[in-house]
Design a protein around this motif. Structure first.
Motif, PDB file in Angstrom:
ATOM      1  N   VAL A   1       0.782  -1.138  -0.003  1.00 53.61           N
ATOM      2  CA  VAL A   1      -0.059   0.077  -0.056  1.00 53.61           C
ATOM      3  C   VAL A   1       0.846   1.254   0.024  1.00 53.61           C
ATOM      4  CG1 VAL A   1      -1.664   1.402   1.517  1.00 53.61           C
ATOM      5  CG2 VAL A   1      -2.091  -1.090   1.186  1.00 53.61           C
ATOM      6  N   VAL A   2       1.817   1.318   0.731  1.00 54.42           N
ATOM      7  CA  VAL A   2       2.725   2.311   1.033  1.00 54.42           C
ATOM      8  C   VAL A   2       3.723   2.703  -0.225  1.00 54.42           C
ATOM      9  CG1 VAL A   2       4.477   3.511   2.684  1.00 54.42           C
ATOM     10  CG2 VAL A   2       2.495   2.333   3.477  1.00 54.42           C
ATOM     11  N   SER A   3       4.383   1.727  -0.674  1.00 51.42           N
ATOM     12  CA  SER A   3       5.468   1.639  -1.485  1.00 51.42           C
ATOM     13  C   SER A   3       5.252   2.500  -2.908  1.00 51.42           C
ATOM     14  CB  SER A   3       5.830   0.304  -2.020  1.00 51.42           C
ATOM     15  OG  SER A   3       5.186  -0.438  -2.854  1.00 51.42           O
ATOM     16  N   LYS A   4       4.080   2.181  -3.337  1.00 48.83           N
ATOM     17  CA  LYS A   4       3.543   2.834  -4.736  1.00 48.83           C
ATOM     18  C   LYS A   4       4.671   2.606  -5.953  1.00 48.83           C
ATOM     19  CE  LYS A   4       0.539   6.147  -3.090  1.00 48.83           C
ATOM     20  NZ  LYS A   4      -0.548   5.546  -2.645  1.00 48.83           N
ATOM     21  N   SER A   5       5.597   1.570  -5.874  1.00 52.78           N
ATOM     22  CA  SER A   5       6.679   1.318  -6.539  1.00 52.78           C
ATOM     23  C   SER A   5       6.204  -0.026  -7.325  1.00 52.78           C
ATOM     24  CB  SER A   5       7.958   1.259  -5.929  1.00 52.78           C
ATOM     25  OG  SER A   5       8.008  -0.077  -5.258  1.00 52.78           O
ATOM     26  N   HIS A   6       5.221  -0.721  -7.175  1.00 56.19           N
ATOM     27  CA  HIS A   6       4.855  -1.710  -7.779  1.00 56.19           C
ATOM     28  C   HIS A   6       5.741  -2.966  -7.672  1.00 56.19           C
ATOM     29  CE1 HIS A   6       2.653   1.624  -9.724  1.00 56.19           C
ATOM     30  NE2 HIS A   6       1.602   0.690  -9.806  1.00 56.19           N
ATOM     31  N   PRO A   7       6.383  -3.400  -6.566  1.00 53.94           N
ATOM     32  CA  PRO A   7       7.383  -4.172  -6.197  1.00 53.94           C
ATOM     33  C   PRO A   7       7.291  -5.584  -6.596  1.00 53.94           C
ATOM     34  CG  PRO A   7       6.084  -4.010  -4.206  1.00 53.94           C
ATOM     35  CD  PRO A   7       5.312  -3.276  -5.356  1.00 53.94           C
ATOM     36  N   THR A   8       8.533  -6.089  -7.025  1.00 48.99           N
ATOM     37  CA  THR A   8       8.605  -7.753  -7.161  1.00 48.99           C
ATOM     38  C   THR A   8       8.509  -8.215  -5.717  1.00 48.99           C
ATOM     39  OG1 THR A   8      10.832  -7.863  -7.001  1.00 48.99           O
ATOM     40  CG2 THR A   8       9.809  -7.205  -9.184  1.00 48.99           C
ATOM     41  N   ALA A   9       7.978  -9.474  -5.793  1.00 50.21           N
ATOM     42  CA  ALA A   9       8.174 -10.433  -4.777  1.00 50.21           C
ATOM     43  C   ALA A   9       9.580 -10.048  -3.823  1.00 50.21           C
ATOM     44  CB  ALA A   9       7.809 -11.653  -4.621  1.00 50.21           C
ATOM     45  N   ASP A  10      10.553 -10.242  -4.908  1.00 49.87           N
ATOM     46  CA  ASP A  10      11.892 -10.199  -4.126  1.00 49.87           C
ATOM     47  C   ASP A  10      12.371  -8.827  -3.476  1.00 49.87           C
ATOM     48  OD1 ASP A  10      12.625 -12.905  -4.883  1.00 49.87           O
ATOM     49  OD2 ASP A  10      13.563 -12.373  -6.864  1.00 49.87           O
ATOM     50  N   GLU A  11      11.975  -7.844  -4.029  1.00 50.71           N
ATOM     51  CA  GLU A  11      11.962  -6.466  -3.680  1.00 50.71           C
ATOM     52  C   GLU A  11      11.021  -6.389  -2.332  1.00 50.71           C
ATOM     53  OE1 GLU A  11      12.244  -3.799  -7.768  1.00 50.71           O
ATOM     54  OE2 GLU A  11      10.369  -4.047  -6.634  1.00 50.71           O
ATOM     55  N   ILE A  12      10.043  -7.211  -1.999  1.00 50.63           N
ATOM     56  CA  ILE A  12       9.361  -6.922  -0.920  1.00 50.63           C
ATOM     57  C   ILE A  12      10.207  -7.773   0.076  1.00 50.63           C
ATOM     58  CG2 ILE A  12       7.014  -7.701   0.428  1.00 50.63           C
ATOM     59  CD1 ILE A  12       5.847  -7.359  -2.552  1.00 50.63           C
ATOM     60  N   TYR A  13      10.378  -9.040  -0.345  1.00 55.83           N
ATOM     61  CA  TYR A  13      11.461  -9.666   0.652  1.00 55.83           C
ATOM     62  C   TYR A  13      12.351  -9.007   1.271  1.00 55.83           C
ATOM     63  CZ  TYR A  13      14.626 -13.336   2.123  1.00 55.83           C
ATOM     64  OH  TYR A  13      15.297 -13.876   3.028  1.00 55.83           O
ATOM     65  N   LYS A  14      13.472  -8.294   0.329  1.00 53.10           N
ATOM     66  CA  LYS A  14      14.521  -7.695   0.695  1.00 53.10           C
ATOM     67  C   LYS A  14      14.181  -6.429   1.579  1.00 53.10           C
ATOM     68  CE  LYS A  14      17.360  -9.047  -3.075  1.00 53.10           C
ATOM     69  NZ  LYS A  14      17.193  -8.926  -4.679  1.00 53.10           N
ATOM     70  N   HIS A  15      13.106  -5.929   1.304  1.00 45.23           N
ATOM     71  CA  HIS A  15      12.809  -4.687   2.197  1.00 45.23           C
ATOM     72  C   HIS A  15      12.423  -5.121   3.674  1.00 45.23           C
ATOM     73  CE1 HIS A  15      11.189  -0.775   3.269  1.00 45.23           C
ATOM     74  NE2 HIS A  15      10.138  -1.311   3.858  1.00 45.23           N
ATOM     75  N   LEU A  16      11.773  -6.404   3.756  1.00 44.06           N
ATOM     76  CA  LEU A  16      11.271  -6.803   5.031  1.00 44.06           C
ATOM     77  C   LEU A  16      12.181  -7.950   5.668  1.00 44.06           C
ATOM     78  CD1 LEU A  16       7.392  -7.290   3.973  1.00 44.06           C
ATOM     79  CD2 LEU A  16       8.648  -5.163   5.384  1.00 44.06           C
ATOM     80  N   GLU A  17      13.246  -8.329   4.960  1.00 41.92           N
ATOM     81  CA  GLU A  17      14.149  -9.282   5.579  1.00 41.92           C
ATOM     82  C   GLU A  17      14.715  -8.843   6.941  1.00 41.92           C
ATOM     83  OE1 GLU A  17      17.340 -11.164   3.260  1.00 41.92           O
ATOM     84  OE2 GLU A  17      17.685  -9.095   2.506  1.00 41.92           O
ATOM     85  N   GLU A  18      15.159  -7.840   7.198  1.00 40.31           N
ATOM     86  CA  GLU A  18      15.901  -7.366   8.471  1.00 40.31           C
ATOM     87  C   GLU A  18      14.929  -7.186   9.457  1.00 40.31           C
ATOM     88  OE1 GLU A  18      17.851  -3.309   9.817  1.00 40.31           O
ATOM     89  OE2 GLU A  18      18.763  -4.171   8.004  1.00 40.31           O
ATOM     90  N   ARG A  19      13.559  -6.918   9.178  1.00 39.80           N
ATOM     91  CA  ARG A  19      12.408  -6.960  10.250  1.00 39.80           C
ATOM     92  C   ARG A  19      12.038  -8.442  10.756  1.00 39.80           C
ATOM     93  NH1 ARG A  19       7.414  -3.278   8.660  1.00 39.80           N
ATOM     94  NH2 ARG A  19       6.036  -4.280  10.040  1.00 39.80           N
ATOM     95  N   PHE A  20      12.015  -9.217   9.329  1.00 48.83           N
ATOM     96  CA  PHE A  20      11.538 -10.716   9.673  1.00 48.83           C
ATOM     97  C   PHE A  20      12.677 -11.561   9.306  1.00 48.83           C
ATOM     98  CE2 PHE A  20       7.518  -7.938   9.313  1.00 48.83           C
ATOM     99  CZ  PHE A  20       7.089  -8.306  10.229  1.00 48.83           C
ATOM    100  N   PRO A  21      13.605 -11.728   9.935  1.00 47.80           N
ATOM    101  CA  PRO A  21      14.702 -12.662   9.706  1.00 47.80           C
ATOM    102  C   PRO A  21      14.441 -14.043   9.340  1.00 47.80           C
ATOM    103  CG  PRO A  21      15.105 -11.876  11.730  1.00 47.80           C
ATOM    104  CD  PRO A  21      13.966 -11.244  11.350  1.00 47.80           C
ATOM    105  N   ASN A  22      13.391 -14.565   9.884  1.00 45.96           N
ATOM    106  CA  ASN A  22      13.007 -15.904   9.703  1.00 45.96           C
ATOM    107  C   ASN A  22      12.096 -16.229   8.532  1.00 45.96           C
ATOM    108  OD1 ASN A  22      14.611 -16.985  11.717  1.00 45.96           O
ATOM    109  ND2 ASN A  22      13.037 -16.427  13.303  1.00 45.96           N
ATOM    110  N   MET A  23      11.628 -14.879   7.980  1.00 48.11           N
ATOM    111  CA  MET A  23      10.578 -14.985   6.807  1.00 48.11           C
ATOM    112  C   MET A  23      11.360 -15.351   5.474  1.00 48.11           C
ATOM    113  SD  MET A  23       8.023 -12.138   5.401  1.00 48.11           S
ATOM    114  CE  MET A  23       9.083 -11.097   4.888  1.00 48.11           C
ATOM    115  N   SER A  24      10.610 -16.373   4.664  1.00 45.73           N
ATOM    116  CA  SER A  24      11.334 -16.727   3.468  1.00 45.73           C
ATOM    117  C   SER A  24      10.404 -16.117   2.318  1.00 45.73           C
ATOM    118  CB  SER A  24      11.006 -18.542   3.348  1.00 45.73           C
ATOM    119  OG  SER A  24       9.666 -18.472   3.260  1.00 45.73           O
ATOM    120  N   VAL A  25      11.365 -16.307   1.220  1.00 53.07           N
ATOM    121  CA  VAL A  25      10.702 -15.553  -0.311  1.00 53.07           C
ATOM    122  C   VAL A  25       9.403 -16.330  -0.529  1.00 53.07           C
ATOM    123  CG1 VAL A  25      10.922 -15.224  -2.465  1.00 53.07           C
ATOM    124  CG2 VAL A  25      12.988 -15.232  -1.003  1.00 53.07           C
ATOM    125  N   ALA A  26       9.339 -17.546   0.080  1.00 55.49           N
ATOM    126  CA  ALA A  26       8.137 -18.464  -0.294  1.00 55.49           C
ATOM    127  C   ALA A  26       7.006 -17.987   0.504  1.00 55.49           C
ATOM    128  CB  ALA A  26       8.179 -19.831   0.083  1.00 55.49           C
TER     129      ALA A  26
END
Length: 146
Positions: A32-57
């Motif tokens: 909702v906030v990004s407005k950049s039409h992100p890919t799944a990988d971009e979302i993962y990279k943005h959130l991986e520090e906040r959720f280190p146990n979250m997978s790309v899956a």
């Protein structure tokens, strides 16, 4: 405004008995906030520090869920990864052929295209998508300076 949109989406998910996990909330909020039409990988990279146990899956699974319930549209282009767009209103996309930037275009005048197409062809139209390709202002400046 963005927070209100996220809260509305969360409310709809709860009404549909969909559990709101912290990861699911974060993915939705980012869309909702990004407005950049992100890919799944971009979302993962943005959130991986906040959720280190979250997978790309996990990201892909949640994007599929959001797509299935109509919150998100998958924008699949043959030459690159799918981009994901949170959709609260019908809109179109202008896509830069140089850098891949995607801008939303709101043009209600095109709403009649479905009924006109039905009348002209006899098809029953379920949906439509419009993409306009060109060069964004940033890339135009770069090209002028070279």
């Amino acid at each position: 405004m963005a927070n209100q949109v996220v809260q509305e989406a969360v409310k709809k998910m709860k009404e549909s008995d969909i559990r709101i996990t912290p990861q699911r909330f974060a993915i939705l909020e980012y869309l909702v906030v990004s407005k950049s039409h992100p890919t799944a990988d971009e979302i993962y990279k943005h959130l991986e520090e906040r959720f280190p146990n979250m997978s790309v899956a996990t990201v892909y699974n949640n994007l599929r869920l959001f797509t299935d319930i109509g919150f998100v549209t998958e924008m699949a282009y043959g030459d690159s990864s799918s981009r994901f767009d949170f959709t609260s209103t019908k809109h179109y996309h202008a896509i830069c052929e140089e850098c891949g930037k995607v801008e939303d275009v709101f043009y209600p005048g095109l709403d009649d295209v479905e009924s006109a197409t039905e009348q002209l062809t006899g098809f029953i139209i379920n949906d439509h998508r419009l993409e306009l390709y060109g060069i964004c202002p940033d890339c135009q400046k770069k090209l002028e300076n070279n």
